[in-house]
Design an enzyme around this catalytic site. Structure first.
Site, PDB file in Angstrom:
ATOM      1  N   PRO A 244       0.821  -1.211   0.000  1.00  0.00           N
ATOM      2  CG  PRO A 244      -0.563  -1.441   1.849  1.00  0.00           C
ATOM      3  CD  PRO A 244       0.631  -2.014   1.206  1.00  0.00           C
ATOM      4  CD  GLU A 467     -20.752  11.742  15.231  1.00  0.00           C
ATOM      5  OE1 GLU A 467     -20.220  10.630  15.421  1.00  0.00           O
ATOM      6  OE2 GLU A 467     -20.900  12.231  14.095  1.00  0.00           O
TER       7      GLU A 467
HETATM    8  P1  ADP Z   1       5.570   4.483  -0.935  1.00  0.00           P
HETATM    9  O1  ADP Z   1       6.598   4.652  -1.963  1.00  0.00           O
HETATM   10  O2  ADP Z   1       5.383   3.079  -0.485  1.00  0.00           O
HETATM   11  O3  ADP Z   1       4.264   5.154  -1.210  1.00  0.00           O
HETATM   12  P2  ADP Z   1       7.333   6.136   0.554  1.00  0.00           P
HETATM   13  O4  ADP Z   1       8.567   5.365   0.495  1.00  0.00           O
HETATM   14  O5  ADP Z   1       7.202   7.274  -0.385  1.00  0.00           O
HETATM   15  O6  ADP Z   1       6.086   5.201   0.398  1.00  0.00           O
HETATM   16  O7  ADP Z   1       7.115   6.635   2.046  1.00  0.00           O
HETATM   17  C1  ADP Z   1       6.841   7.955   2.338  1.00  0.00           C
HETATM   18  C2  ADP Z   1       7.528   8.375   3.602  1.00  0.00           C
HETATM   19  O8  ADP Z   1       7.035   7.653   4.713  1.00  0.00           O
HETATM   20  C3  ADP Z   1       9.000   8.108   3.608  1.00  0.00           C
HETATM   21  O9  ADP Z   1       9.691   9.151   3.024  1.00  0.00           O
HETATM   22  C4  ADP Z   1       9.313   7.983   5.091  1.00  0.00           C
HETATM   23  O10 ADP Z   1       9.487   9.240   5.665  1.00  0.00           O
HETATM   24  C5  ADP Z   1       8.059   7.380   5.644  1.00  0.00           C
HETATM   25  N1  ADP Z   1       8.184   5.924   5.805  1.00  0.00           N
HETATM   26  C6  ADP Z   1       7.460   4.984   5.165  1.00  0.00           C
HETATM   27  N2  ADP Z   1       7.817   3.751   5.568  1.00  0.00           N
HETATM   28  C7  ADP Z   1       8.803   3.908   6.460  1.00  0.00           C
HETATM   29  C8  ADP Z   1       9.609   2.997   7.210  1.00  0.00           C
HETATM   30  N3  ADP Z   1       9.453   1.673   7.135  1.00  0.00           N
HETATM   31  N4  ADP Z   1      10.531   3.513   8.037  1.00  0.00           N
HETATM   32  C9  ADP Z   1      10.695   4.835   8.147  1.00  0.00           C
HETATM   33  N5  ADP Z   1       9.994   5.732   7.452  1.00  0.00           N
HETATM   34  C10 ADP Z   1       9.043   5.296   6.621  1.00  0.00           C
HETATM   35 ZN    ZN Z   2     -22.334   9.368  11.179  1.00  0.00          ZN
END
Ligand code: ADP
Ligand code: ZN
Length: 645
Positions: A244, A467
């Site tokens: 995801p 709610e």
């Molecule tokens: P995707 O490419 O799967 O959509 P990204 O690699 O772009 O996700 O993730 C976006 C940001 O979320 C990263 O730049 C980082 O800051 C944070 N992030 C996501 N997963 C991790 C992880 N396992 N550890 C640390 N930071 C994460």
């Molecule tokens: Zn509602």
């Protein structure tokens, strides 16, 4: 009225901000200049444009027989240029010449279209037969290139070309892809080489244990390929990261490049698919060319599903041809380089199921790494990574943060940490406190609190009971997640919300589905019971319920009437077909079943609320008074929740 909006926050790459030079502007000017030159040249270069055209008769009687002609030049066997003797130019009949002919009077002064050289020569002979030999007019023959005539056919082409360029420029400018009119076929991949490389390493990637082990091998290969090639091993060329959004696919790819210290090309699948035929394919070609030139290197293609969807057999529209061309080119490129060239392609998608099977064959993306939403332990690790650069107060409890953020992706967590810092800064604190994190979390999930939104007392009353309805139904149904708090402070676009603590499950039972539907209907049912009238305030709830019921019946095979059938299409092919993959008859059955399911759930919800009407009213009152109620308040009104899942 509870909503969950996730924000996908992307980290900026250091290489991304470098402004690109656009040679397009000056090139464009050159083209226009050449074009204008072309036109002017054709106008002024016409041979004898300023010589008046005359007929043979006029020529013979007025000039030739008078002995006025100095010489004749036959150009291209078509036109005779007539030069009048200088001394004769004073003659009144040549008066008009002075206006048109070059001031010096060199000529040619007149021009004459000759039928053919032969007939012209014989006519001349005939006309001059009485002239003495030395008075005869000399005839010269010349071949001149007539630019206008010879290249006239080019003109429309040039026009079309210019028009096309003009269009392209518009598009590329709009698309923001560097803006140059000539490199639209070039890859738009961003290169991060060693010098501008972001220092992302495995330390920055929390959790994802299995995935990290897998990619470590790639890093090893890029660092010392001999170790593998010595034994004849082949390193996979393509690795697919599936998971995801926000689970760290991009981050992981960057970390691989960072660890291996190799250049990193990154580009998104949707950038391949452009308006113009062939652009995608040429971009792919260009990207791989660049990558091979500086191998070892890593090519990262985000959202590969944009190009890699199953090529359809039943594709009735032309619109996807371009995508298919691009995909074919990608396959060709991947087959084209040997396994040990040192180019490794990493691709990310959140839907591996709809990818074309050809992409997944050996030698292409044959290795898959699945990334999932982090569990509690992993969330804790991710929090730790993102808390590292922050100034925290002592009492910040990472364990609690992790347990209060189920279903959050890495990107959500990064977002919370940043929001918390912003909130604390706004309050002029020296350190970030736990409450800032809780506030940030609510904000990431539900949007901004809008306390200033004007809501009439009557509306407030409806919202409070709505709610309270959600809360009471969830309280008494055993398959609904535990409530954390209920609020009637407007937030984002919702007017009130019930906050749950979702349990992490891989499968959902039918009774859980049904209980969830009832909980969502609780708001509407409460309005009906208390006010005897329903309102538009249940839109979000009803939308959610309807979608859920349809997926129960048509996808998960949970309907009694339709039975264990699923019209879910994991290949994504049906999405492109017009119409549904079942008959009208079945459609009717599904609709009926869904409707029955929802009305039954609604009746059940109303019955439950009627049984607890007193509690509903007192919780509504409490909400009106406090605006936000927490678990303790709920327990004071409703008693301990008996049925835990
Ligand atoms: P995707 O490419 O799967 O959509 P990204 O690699 O772009 O996700 O993730 C976006 C940001 O979320 C990263 O730049 C980082 O800051 C944070 N992030 C996501 N997963 C991790 C992880 N396992 N550890 C640390 N930071 C994460
Ligand atoms: Zn509602």
């Amino acid at each position: 009225m509870d909503n969950q909006n996730k924000q996908d926050q992307k980290e900026k790459l250091p290489g991304e901000n470098i402004p690109k030079k656009s040679p397009g502007g000056s090139l464009g000017y050159w083209i226009y200049l050449i074009f204008i030159f072309f036109i002017l040249f054709s106008i002024f270069n016409k041979p004898g444009t300023n010589a008046r055209e005359i007929s043979w008769l006029e020529f013979e009687q007025n000039m030739l027989s008078e002995g006025d002609v100095a010489k004749i030049v036959v150009v291209n066997k078509e036109v005779a240029e007539i030069f009048i003797k200088e001394e004769k130019l004073g003659n009144p009949k040549y008066q008009d010449l002075s206006k048109t002919v070059v001031p010096s009077g060199v000529g040619p002064h007149y021009m004459l279209h000759i039928g053919s050289v032969d007939s012209f020569e014989s006519k001349m002979d005939q006309a001059q037969k009485d002239f003495p030999q030395e008075e005869r007019v000399e005839i010269k023959y010349e071949n001149r290139t007539n630019w206008l005539r010879d290249f006239a056919w080019l003109l429309p082409l040039v026009l079309i070309f210019l028009f096309w360029m003009f269009l392209l420029r518009g598009f590329t400018k709009g698309g923001g892809m560097g803006g140059s009119m000539f490199n639209f076929g070039k890859s738009t991949a961003k290169l991060m080489d060693n010098t501008t490389k972001s220092s992302v390493t495995f330390k920055d990637v929390a959790g994802l244990r299995e995935a990290k082990i897998e990619v470590e091998e790639i890093v090893n290969f890029l660092k010392n390929p001999e170790e593998y090639t010595r034994l004849g091993a082949k390193i996979p060329k393509g690795i697919l990261l599936v998971g995801p959004t926000g689970t760290g696919k991009t981050l992981l790819a960057k970390a691989v490049a960072g660890e291996a210290e190799v250049p990193f090309f990154s580009l998104s699948g949707s950038e391949f698919v452009e308006m113009f035929v062939g652009v995608g394919a040429s971009r792919v070609r260009d990207l791989f060319k660049k990558a091979k030139e500086i191998a070892p290197s890593i090519v990262f293609i985000d959202e590969i599903d944009a190009v890699g969807r199953t090529r359809s057999k039943a594709n009735s529209f032309q619109a996807n041809d371009e995508r298919e061309n691009t995909l074919n080119q990608l396959l060709t490129e991947m087959d084209g380089f040997g396994p040990n060239t040192g180019v490794i392609v990493l691709a990310a998608t959140n839907r591996a199921d709809i990818l074309d099977k050809a992409l997944l064959r050996p030698g292409r993306f044959d290795r898959h790494i699945y990334l999932e939403l982090p569990d509690k332990k992993e969330r804790e690790e991710i929090f730790e990574v993102h808390l590292r650069p922050l100034k925290l107060s002592e009492e910040v409890d990472v364990d609690q943060l992790a347990s209060l953020s189920p279903g959050f992706s890495g990107a959500d967590i990064a977002n919370i940490c940043n929001e918390a810092a912003l909130i604390a800064a706004r309050k002029k604190k020296d350190k970030i406190e736990q409450t800032d994190f809780m506030e940030a979390r609510d904000r990431v999930v539900g949007g901004l609190e809008r306390k200033s939104k004007i809501i009439s007392p009557k509306e407030k009353e409806i919202i409070a009971h709505h709610e309270a309805g959600h809360a009471i139904v969830s309280w008494y149904l055993k398959n609904v997640d535990s409530l954390v708090k209920v609020s009637i402070i407007p937030r984002g676009k919702s007017l009130g919300s019930a906050w749950y603590l979702p349990e992490e499950h891989q499968i959902i039972s039918k009774s859980k589905f049904l209980d969830q539907i009832c909980a969502s209907l609780g708001g509407r049912a409460a309005e009906e019971i208390i006010f005897n009238e329903v309102s538009s305030g249940a839109l979000d709830d009803l939308e959610k319920v309807t979608k859920q019921a349809y997926s129960m019946v048509a996808y998960y095979g949970l309907g009694d009437e339709v039975g264990p059938m699923s019209f879910y299409d994991s290949t994504g092919e049906n999405e492109r077909l017009l119409g549904k993959p079942y008959s009208e008859n079945m459609a009717e059955k599904i609709d009926k079943e869904v409707q029955l399911l929802i009305t039954n759930a609604y009746e059940r919800t109303k019955k439950l609320l009627l049984e607890h009407k007193a509690e509903l009213e007192s919780l509504g009152k409490l909400l009106l008074k406090k605006e936000v109620v927490y678990l303790e308040d709920l327990e004071s009104v409703l008693g301990k929740r008996l049925s835990k899942i």
